[in-house]
Design a protein around this motif. Structure first.
Motif, short mmCIF file in Angstrom:
data_model
loop_
_atom_site.label_atom_id
_atom_site.label_comp_id
_atom_site.label_asym_id
_atom_site.label_seq_id
_atom_site.Cartn_x
_atom_site.Cartn_y
_atom_site.Cartn_z
N VAL A 101 0.82 -1.04 -0.01
CA VAL A 101 -0.16 -0.07 0.08
C VAL A 101 0.90 1.20 0.11
O VAL A 101 0.43 2.37 -0.65
CB VAL A 101 -1.17 0.00 1.21
N ASN A 102 2.04 1.20 0.79
CA ASN A 102 3.07 2.39 0.77
C ASN A 102 3.32 2.57 -0.66
O ASN A 102 3.34 3.80 -1.14
CB ASN A 102 4.15 2.10 1.49
N ILE A 103 3.57 1.57 -1.57
CA ILE A 103 4.17 1.94 -2.84
C ILE A 103 2.97 2.54 -3.74
O ILE A 103 3.40 3.51 -4.49
CB ILE A 103 4.56 0.31 -3.64
N LEU A 104 1.77 2.09 -3.47
CA LEU A 104 0.69 2.86 -4.26
C LEU A 104 0.67 3.94 -3.76
O LEU A 104 0.14 4.96 -4.78
CB LEU A 104 -0.70 2.03 -3.88
N ALA A 105 0.86 4.32 -2.45
CA ALA A 105 0.44 5.91 -1.98
C ALA A 105 1.55 6.63 -2.67
O ALA A 105 1.24 7.88 -2.95
CB ALA A 105 0.49 5.95 -0.53
N TYR A 141 10.89 4.15 -1.90
CA TYR A 141 10.73 4.61 -0.62
C TYR A 141 11.22 6.03 -0.39
O TYR A 141 10.93 6.84 0.30
CB TYR A 141 11.28 3.59 0.54
N ARG A 142 12.29 6.35 -1.07
CA ARG A 142 13.11 7.46 -0.99
C ARG A 142 12.25 8.75 -1.50
O ARG A 142 12.50 9.70 -1.24
CB ARG A 142 14.61 7.48 -1.64
N LYS A 143 11.15 8.18 -2.43
CA LYS A 143 10.52 9.32 -2.63
C LYS A 143 9.50 9.74 -1.80
O LYS A 143 8.51 10.78 -2.05
CB LYS A 143 9.74 8.92 -3.97
N ALA A 144 9.13 9.00 -0.76
CA ALA A 144 8.22 9.45 0.37
C ALA A 144 8.70 10.69 1.17
O ALA A 144 10.25 10.85 1.22
CB ALA A 144 7.89 8.44 1.34
N ASN A 145 7.95 11.50 1.77
CA ASN A 145 8.52 12.71 2.59
C ASN A 145 9.06 12.23 3.86
O ASN A 145 10.00 12.76 4.30
CB ASN A 145 7.38 13.67 2.77
#
Length: 364
Positions: A101-105, A141-145
């Motif tokens: 779900v993290n990837i999709l978000a 993951y590095r693209k998440a804030n």
């Protein structure tokens, strides 16, 4: 004043740790934000949600994928549904829970250019995720804030794939309805309690065997949870002639009743993220025995002061500690008082404030 709009994204809202956390946070945050929850497949939420929270289901029912192409197609449809919902509802911030779900978000938030927080709930070294998610996790993951984890050990595990400053430790909040239902004066029965899915990870077979080996006169073992080990555990209980002493119960909405009436909590996990059931048991003042597994128990329990920590899979040690607690009421009282104090910072209000502080960094 127009409230900022935030949306959690999660696979389902069934009975589980991550689901409990999303529910508790949503209920706490509804005063300050307009809260939405995007759920991949339709289900009846297990925990009580404030009626002002908006729910959106990406699809009516869960259809397992038979091959990689089907899986790609399904996840692409989830991605489209999530990004459309975020855009159409002018969501200001999205928060993903659990790897896929993290990837999709992340992908959906990047498409419409809004900030994204992701959250991992398990010790990554032990988590059994498919190779494609493992690869995507390393790439995206590095693209998440921010990435939210529960312990410093888990933080260390993720620093190779995401900037260390972006990994934030936030503890799981204790649901206020549990705090309200807590009754320290409740008449307790001779019950050893365990709560968790019946899986290899939770290792309840060790507990059943340990219970069989101690002097368990007038005591019962209650294990609450469902899972693939159910039949195996039923057979084990039968073979040990413990049918009238060990109860395997389904998940219940009235979990507080069992916390209130039990005298000891035993937790045998091989690994965790941050163990909700252990936190809740300590909050209810239950004297606890837990494996010193990665990660969480050693940050909650000081061995011999607020509970017992034992090595993973150490049945002998578990038997010794259970016998000691069964026979020593004074020790149970000491552990009970100290357990309540040690998890006090995890009550809903202080924990939610830390989440708000993180949100505001991105919303302002």
């Amino acid at each position: 004043m127009n409230k900022k709009k935030i949306s959690f994204v999660i696979g389902a809202l069934t009975a589980g740790g991550a689901e409990r956390v999303v529910t508790t946070l949503s209920n706490q945050l509804i005063e300050k934000y307009e809260v939405h929850i995007i759920i991949l497949t339709k289900c009846e939420p297990f925990y009580k949600l404030n009626s002002s929270i908006r729910l959106f289901y990406c699809r009516e029912k869960f259809l397992p994928s038979n091959n990689i192409f089907q899986a790609l197609k399904t996840n692409y449809s989830f991605y489209k549904a999530i990004s459309s919902y975020l855009k159409n509802n002018k969501i200001d911030l999205v928060i993903g829970f659990i790897t896929s779900v993290n990837i999709l978000a992340i992908l959906a938030s990047r498409k419409i250019n809004i900030p994204c927080i992701i959250s991992e709930r398990i010790f990554p070294e032990k988590s059994d995720i498919q190779i494609q998610w493992e690869i995507l996790r390393k790439l995206l993951y590095r693209k998440a804030n921010f990435l939210v984890v529960q312990t410093s050990e888990i933080r260390e595990q993720f620093k190779s794939i995401i900037n260390y400053d972006k990994i934030i430790i936030l503890k799981n909040p204790i649901a206020p309805e549990l705090s309200e239902a807590r009754d320290i004066q409740f008449k307790k029965d001779n019950i050893i309690l365990n709560i968790g899915r019946l899986t290899n990870q939770k290792a309840q077979d060790i507990l059943i065997k340990a219970f069989a080996n101690i002097d368990n006169d007038n005591w019962k073992l209650i294990i609450i949870g469902q899972g693939e080990k159910q039949k195996e555990y039923e057979e084990l209980i039968k073979s040990l002639k413990l049918n009238d002493k060990v109860n395997l119960l389904d998940q219940t909405k009235d979990i507080a009743h069992f916390y209130n009436k039990s005298k000891i909590f035993a937790f045998t996990s091989i690994f965790e993220g941050s163990p909700n059931a252990l936190i809740e048991a300590m909050h209810f003042g239950l004297p606890c025995i837990s494996t010193d597994c990665p990660t969480g128990p050693s940050e909650l329990i000081t061995d011999g002061h607020s509970g017992y920590l034992i090595p993973i899979n150490d049945q002998k040690q578990l038997e010794m500690r259970l016998s000691k607690l069964i026979n020593d009421e004074k020790l149970r009282e000491k552990f009970s008082d100290n357990a309540i104090l040690s998890v006090k910072p995890l009550e809903a209000e202080p924990t939610t404030l830390e989440w708000i502080h993180l949100f505001e960094k991105l919303l302002n």
